[in-house]
Design a protein around this motif. Structure first.
Motif, PDB file in Angstrom:
ATOM      1  N   ASP A  45       0.856  -1.185   0.000  1.00 43.36           N
ATOM      2  CA  ASP A  45       0.000   0.000   0.000  1.00 43.36           C
ATOM      3  C   ASP A  45       0.892   1.234   0.000  1.00 43.36           C
ATOM      4  O   ASP A  45       2.076   1.151   0.338  1.00 43.36           O
ATOM      5  CB  ASP A  45      -0.953   0.004   1.199  1.00 43.36           C
ATOM      6  CG  ASP A  45      -0.246   0.384   2.464  1.00 43.36           C
ATOM      7  OD1 ASP A  45      -0.462   1.488   2.965  1.00 43.36           O
ATOM      8  OD2 ASP A  45       0.563  -0.427   2.936  1.00 43.36           O
ATOM      9  N   GLU A  46       0.296   2.344  -0.385  1.00 41.27           N
ATOM     10  CA  GLU A  46       1.126   3.510  -0.668  1.00 41.27           C
ATOM     11  C   GLU A  46       1.706   4.185   0.575  1.00 41.27           C
ATOM     12  O   GLU A  46       2.610   4.995   0.455  1.00 41.27           O
ATOM     13  CB  GLU A  46       0.360   4.492  -1.558  1.00 41.27           C
ATOM     14  CG  GLU A  46       0.645   4.172  -3.007  1.00 41.27           C
ATOM     15  CD  GLU A  46      -0.491   4.403  -3.955  1.00 41.27           C
ATOM     16  OE1 GLU A  46      -1.641   4.537  -3.492  1.00 41.27           O
ATOM     17  OE2 GLU A  46      -0.219   4.443  -5.166  1.00 41.27           O
ATOM     18  N   LEU A  47       1.186   3.853   1.750  1.00 40.06           N
ATOM     19  CA  LEU A  47       1.777   4.442   2.965  1.00 40.06           C
ATOM     20  C   LEU A  47       2.946   3.602   3.495  1.00 40.06           C
ATOM     21  O   LEU A  47       3.798   4.114   4.210  1.00 40.06           O
ATOM     22  CB  LEU A  47       0.714   4.588   4.074  1.00 40.06           C
ATOM     23  CG  LEU A  47      -0.123   5.866   4.045  1.00 40.06           C
ATOM     24  CD1 LEU A  47      -1.176   5.807   5.145  1.00 40.06           C
ATOM     25  CD2 LEU A  47       0.715   7.118   4.235  1.00 40.06           C
ATOM     26  N   TRP A  48       2.957   2.367   3.151  1.00 44.44           N
ATOM     27  CA  TRP A  48       4.035   1.431   3.503  1.00 44.44           C
ATOM     28  C   TRP A  48       4.396   1.507   4.983  1.00 44.44           C
ATOM     29  O   TRP A  48       5.576   1.598   5.361  1.00 44.44           O
ATOM     30  CB  TRP A  48       5.275   1.705   2.640  1.00 44.44           C
ATOM     31  CG  TRP A  48       6.166   0.503   2.475  1.00 44.44           C
ATOM     32  CD1 TRP A  48       5.871  -0.800   2.782  1.00 44.44           C
ATOM     33  CD2 TRP A  48       7.511   0.494   1.959  1.00 44.44           C
ATOM     34  NE1 TRP A  48       6.929  -1.606   2.463  1.00 44.44           N
ATOM     35  CE2 TRP A  48       7.942  -0.851   1.968  1.00 44.44           C
ATOM     36  CE3 TRP A  48       8.363   1.484   1.486  1.00 44.44           C
ATOM     37  CZ2 TRP A  48       9.220  -1.223   1.514  1.00 44.44           C
ATOM     38  CZ3 TRP A  48       9.627   1.113   1.037  1.00 44.44           C
ATOM     39  CH2 TRP A  48      10.050  -0.220   1.056  1.00 44.44           C
ATOM     40  N   GLY A  49       3.361   1.541   5.823  1.00 48.81           N
ATOM     41  CA  GLY A  49       3.580   1.545   7.271  1.00 48.81           C
ATOM     42  C   GLY A  49       3.989   2.882   7.853  1.00 48.81           C
ATOM     43  O   GLY A  49       4.249   2.978   9.047  1.00 48.81           O
ATOM     44  N   GLU A  50       4.037   3.914   7.046  1.00 50.72           N
ATOM     45  CA  GLU A  50       4.440   5.240   7.542  1.00 50.72           C
ATOM     46  C   GLU A  50       3.207   6.093   7.815  1.00 50.72           C
ATOM     47  O   GLU A  50       2.098   5.744   7.441  1.00 50.72           O
ATOM     48  CB  GLU A  50       5.337   5.932   6.500  1.00 50.72           C
ATOM     49  CG  GLU A  50       6.633   5.198   6.231  1.00 50.72           C
ATOM     50  CD  GLU A  50       7.584   5.254   7.408  1.00 50.72           C
ATOM     51  OE1 GLU A  50       7.648   6.285   8.093  1.00 50.72           O
ATOM     52  OE2 GLU A  50       8.268   4.231   7.659  1.00 50.72           O
ATOM     53  N   LYS A  51       3.441   7.249   8.441  1.00 48.29           N
ATOM     54  CA  LYS A  51       2.309   8.103   8.797  1.00 48.29           C
ATOM     55  C   LYS A  51       1.950   9.088   7.707  1.00 48.29           C
ATOM     56  O   LYS A  51       0.882   9.694   7.735  1.00 48.29           O
ATOM     57  CB  LYS A  51       2.619   8.848  10.087  1.00 48.29           C
ATOM     58  CG  LYS A  51       2.489   7.943  11.298  1.00 48.29           C
ATOM     59  CD  LYS A  51       2.493   8.744  12.577  1.00 48.29           C
ATOM     60  CE  LYS A  51       2.196   7.835  13.756  1.00 48.29           C
ATOM     61  NZ  LYS A  51       2.872   8.259  14.956  1.00 48.29           N
ATOM     62  N   SER A  52       2.847   9.350   6.780  1.00 44.54           N
ATOM     63  CA  SER A  52       2.516  10.273   5.694  1.00 44.54           C
ATOM     64  C   SER A  52       3.130   9.760   4.392  1.00 44.54           C
ATOM     65  O   SER A  52       4.047   8.923   4.399  1.00 44.54           O
ATOM     66  CB  SER A  52       3.038  11.679   6.001  1.00 44.54           C
ATOM     67  OG  SER A  52       4.455  11.694   5.928  1.00 44.54           O
ATOM     68  N   TRP A  53       2.622  10.280   3.279  1.00 46.05           N
ATOM     69  CA  TRP A  53       3.145   9.860   1.979  1.00 46.05           C
ATOM     70  C   TRP A  53       4.581  10.317   1.799  1.00 46.05           C
ATOM     71  O   TRP A  53       5.382   9.647   1.164  1.00 46.05           O
ATOM     72  CB  TRP A  53       2.260  10.414   0.871  1.00 46.05           C
ATOM     73  CG  TRP A  53       0.895   9.836   0.924  1.00 46.05           C
ATOM     74  CD1 TRP A  53       0.585   8.512   1.104  1.00 46.05           C
ATOM     75  CD2 TRP A  53      -0.347  10.524   0.827  1.00 46.05           C
ATOM     76  NE1 TRP A  53      -0.767   8.346   1.118  1.00 46.05           N
ATOM     77  CE2 TRP A  53      -1.373   9.558   0.945  1.00 46.05           C
ATOM     78  CE3 TRP A  53      -0.696  11.848   0.641  1.00 46.05           C
ATOM     79  CZ2 TRP A  53      -2.716   9.888   0.882  1.00 46.05           C
ATOM     80  CZ3 TRP A  53      -2.036  12.179   0.587  1.00 46.05           C
ATOM     81  CH2 TRP A  53      -3.026  11.212   0.707  1.00 46.05           C
ATOM     82  N   GLU A  54       4.896  11.480   2.368  1.00 43.22           N
ATOM     83  CA  GLU A  54       6.264  11.976   2.258  1.00 43.22           C
ATOM     84  C   GLU A  54       7.222  11.019   2.966  1.00 43.22           C
ATOM     85  O   GLU A  54       8.308  10.726   2.451  1.00 43.22           O
ATOM     86  CB  GLU A  54       6.372  13.383   2.870  1.00 43.22           C
ATOM     87  CG  GLU A  54       5.630  14.472   2.099  1.00 43.22           C
ATOM     88  CD  GLU A  54       4.116  14.476   2.317  1.00 43.22           C
ATOM     89  OE1 GLU A  54       3.615  13.727   3.191  1.00 43.22           O
ATOM     90  OE2 GLU A  54       3.413  15.228   1.608  1.00 43.22           O
ATOM     91  N   LYS A  55       6.795  10.539   4.141  1.00 43.38           N
ATOM     92  CA  LYS A  55       7.639   9.586   4.861  1.00 43.38           C
ATOM     93  C   LYS A  55       7.752   8.271   4.090  1.00 43.38           C
ATOM     94  O   LYS A  55       8.808   7.642   4.080  1.00 43.38           O
ATOM     95  CB  LYS A  55       7.065   9.321   6.259  1.00 43.38           C
ATOM     96  CG  LYS A  55       7.325  10.488   7.184  1.00 43.38           C
ATOM     97  CD  LYS A  55       6.873  10.169   8.598  1.00 43.38           C
ATOM     98  CE  LYS A  55       7.210  11.345   9.480  1.00 43.38           C
ATOM     99  NZ  LYS A  55       6.294  11.557  10.551  1.00 43.38           N
ATOM    100  N   ALA A  56       6.645   7.876   3.465  1.00 42.36           N
ATOM    101  CA  ALA A  56       6.683   6.641   2.676  1.00 42.36           C
ATOM    102  C   ALA A  56       7.659   6.785   1.513  1.00 42.36           C
ATOM    103  O   ALA A  56       8.407   5.859   1.186  1.00 42.36           O
ATOM    104  CB  ALA A  56       5.284   6.303   2.158  1.00 42.36           C
ATOM    105  N   GLU A  57       7.679   7.985   0.907  1.00 39.43           N
ATOM    106  CA  GLU A  57       8.600   8.186  -0.217  1.00 39.43           C
ATOM    107  C   GLU A  57      10.057   8.154   0.267  1.00 39.43           C
ATOM    108  O   GLU A  57      10.930   7.583  -0.386  1.00 39.43           O
ATOM    109  CB  GLU A  57       8.295   9.509  -0.939  1.00 39.43           C
ATOM    110  CG  GLU A  57       9.120   9.645  -2.206  1.00 39.43           C
ATOM    111  CD  GLU A  57       8.794  10.882  -3.023  1.00 39.43           C
ATOM    112  OE1 GLU A  57       7.731  11.498  -2.818  1.00 39.43           O
ATOM    113  OE2 GLU A  57       9.627  11.235  -3.872  1.00 39.43           O
TER     114      GLU A  57
END
Lengths: 340, 147
Positions: A45-57
């Motif tokens: 999923d696009e969040l990959w366990g992170e709290k924001s998309w920026e963190k996921a990127e």
């Protein structure tokens, strides 16, 4: 003039650096696309366990670096430089994703052309004797890019058919002084080209003249022709931009269509996945190269590739102020042999 | 195709070869979905009438329920799909207005409740409110003068 220069914009690397390892991690949509078998990892999923998309990127960037190092069997201490960039303001995906890497860092911005710029600079650093091992890496994320450049994801709006779909993914390469190839033989650094397109939903048309300009310059500087390459691969022009780029080069006497493709058209299935004109983003060309092109070159089915990532150097502010879109493309010539 | 373009030539060339939006298809879809949303609104009004609500309460409560539905469907990640299909059909009704406020609120939650949700909630709806209020003032003055 330096003896490594050819013509006005091209560098011929005296000791061509070798691409010794690549890695790519992509999002779920890319993982259902035609190149899915070439990627190292597909996140669920696009969040990959992170709290924001920026963190996921940032995580995409960090994990891709880790994969490159482990594939090459290198420790961070052995890498002289990491050259990285992304689409977010102040390049936060790269800056935050790589802050614990303990590797000297050069942050660059070339919009979606960043991987070409990073590979070009890395190759020059190595050929110039300033480094033995350089990592070039970029990322983009559909959700963080939409948030910064367009509308909130959940807003119910329609896009025009010329719009493109930002790729979620990170891709990178390790360049080394020693290696068995594929080798970076030439780099043609592009100029900023702006033919006045203002529609940020038609980036293909905005970027195509920049791509055509750089490819034309590459052929003129090196004396090579479209037939010198098995594949000429632009970054993210999409279907409309690809057509314009090919027509522009044909008008200049360089018909490229027999060997030409665009990463934005390869990464998604346009019939089934509805990316409109095609994929885009730093991760589009980076993952297509790190995945597909590198695999096919090491297999030997592609021998000579001209990789031309393309970038639209706009910002949300410039778009709101009614500015046209300055664009750029850098060409990196890659070959499995260095006999020529 | 010519060798060197002026900006004007290039603009014309791009305009000519760019694929166009399918206007007729989009209009038909907007008509159907927009119409269905209005039918739901009418159904709620009729239901409330049957429950014995007065006329002046009816429109407020129907509006509130429609806004609620728009917000819920946005939160469930459904309204963006609806919008991609229906275009103006789901933007114009009041459910679209709810969507335009809830979607940035969701998007910017990662920047906190004050600088994120609070500050960004009206980035899309804000201009509509500003110019809606301004236009109603102008119309009000004209009405006063003409009357």
């Amino acid at each position: 003039m330096s003896d490594k220069r050819l013509g006005t914009q091209t560098i011929k690397l005296e000791n061509p650096p070798s691409i010794v390892a690549t890695a790519s991690i992509v999002g779920p949509k890319e993982g259902q696309g035609p190149l899915k078998l070439y990627f190292d990892e597909i996140i669920e999923d696009e969040l990959w366990g992170e709290k924001s998309w920026e963190k996921a990127e940032s995580k995409l960037m960090r994990e891709t670096l880790a994969k490159i190092l482990s594939k090459a069997g290198k420790s961070p201490g052995e890498i002289n430089y990491i050259i990285a960039g992304d689409l977010l303001n102040q390049c936060i995906a790269a800056n935050f994703g790589l802050r614990e890497s303990e590797i000297p860092f050069l942050g660059i911005f070339g919009a979606c052309s960043t991987i070409g710029e990073a590979m070009g600079i890395g190759a020059m650093l190595i050929d110039g004797g300033f480094a033995d091992h350089v990592v070039s890496i970029t990322s983009s994320h559909f959700c963080s890019a939409e948030k910064q450049f367009r509308f909130p994801l959940e807003l119910g709006s329609q896009r025009p058919p010329t719009a493109q779909w930002t790729v979620t993914g990170a891709g990178g390469v390790l360049l080394s002084k020693q290696g068995t190839g594929p080798y970076i033989t030439h780099v043609t650094i592009g100029k900023i080209v702006d033919l006045g397109i203002k529609d940020s939903n038609n980036m293909g048309a905005a970027m195509a003249p920049a791509a055509a300009d750089t490819i034309l310059r590459h052929f003129k500087d090196t004396g090579l022709s479209p037939d010198s390459y098995d594949l000429i691969l632009t970054g993210d022009l999409g279907s409309l931009g690809k057509r314009i780029c090919a027509e522009m080069l044909e008008a200049q006497g360089y018909p490229i269509l027999d060997h030409y493709n665009d990463c934005g058209l390869m990464i998604f299935d346009r019939e089934k996945q509805d990316p409109h004109s095609g994929g885009s983003g730093c991760g589009c060309s980076a993952t297509a190269f790190a995945g597909f092109v590198y695999a096919e070159m090491t297999k030997g089915s592609l021998k000579n590739v001209l990789f031309v990532p393309t970038g639209a150097l706009l910002s949300p502010t410039s778009t709101q102020q009614g500015e046209s879109i300055p664009c750029i493309a850098h060409a990196v010539s890659i070959s499995t042999s260095i006999s020529s | 195709m010519q060798k060197n373009f002026t900006k004007e030539d290039y603009r014309k060339y791009v305009e000519q070869i760019s694929p166009k939006s399918k206007v007729l298809r989009n209009v038909v879809r907007a008509f159907i979905i927009g119409g269905l949303i209005c039918i739901v609104g009418q159904f709620i009004t009729n239901l409330l009438t049957a429950l014995g609500l007065k006329k002046d309460e009816l429109s407020s409560i129907t509006t509130i329920i429609m806004i609620f539905l728009g917000a819920i469907l946005t939160g469930l990640n459904i309204y963006d799909e609806l919008g991609r299909y229906a275009g103006a059909g789901s933007i114009v009704p009041i459910t679209g207005f709810a969507n335009s406020i809830v979607s940035p609120a969701m998007e910017f939650k990662s920047e906190g409740y004050v600088t994120g949700v609070g500050a960004k909630m009206f980035v899309i709806a804000g201009p509509v409110i500003v110019y809606g209020v301004a236009a109603s003032v102008v119309v009000g003055i004209l009405y006063y003068l003409i009357k």
